[in-house]
Scaffold this motif. Sequence first.
Motif: not given
Length: 121
Positions: A39-56, A104-110
């Motif tokens: 679950f936490w890996s999914w949540l980190a990946r979801f957050t990572h993708v959403i904020v990366a879309i905003m950044w790009i 991304g760091f959190i996702l890599a750690h998880l």
Amino acid sequence: MSNFLSSLPKTIHASLALGILLFLGLFYLNGGFAFDTLFWSWLARFTHVIVAIMWIGLLWYFNFVQIPNMSNIPDEQKPAISKVIAPAALFYFRWAAAFTIVSGFILAHLNGYLHDAMTLS
């Protein structure tokens, strides 16, 4: 309703509240689930993708919309860009970049590859 959606903070807060309600509804309907690493890996990946879309997206806005069109803006309207629009866009650009890196760091750690992601070999 149109007044509600014309305000960015109200729209963002409403979408977050709706997302939380949907999450809790699915949680209740499925009889609950364990908050495990998956679950936490999914949540980190979801957050990572959403904020990366905003950044790009903001990066594309600066490089392909704002900068090329600055010469087309009349001189009396240029202070609005530099004093209102650009600082707000830069604020979100900086925080989107920071949250992309942190998530991304959190996702890599998880997922167990943080050490590999931090080394050059």
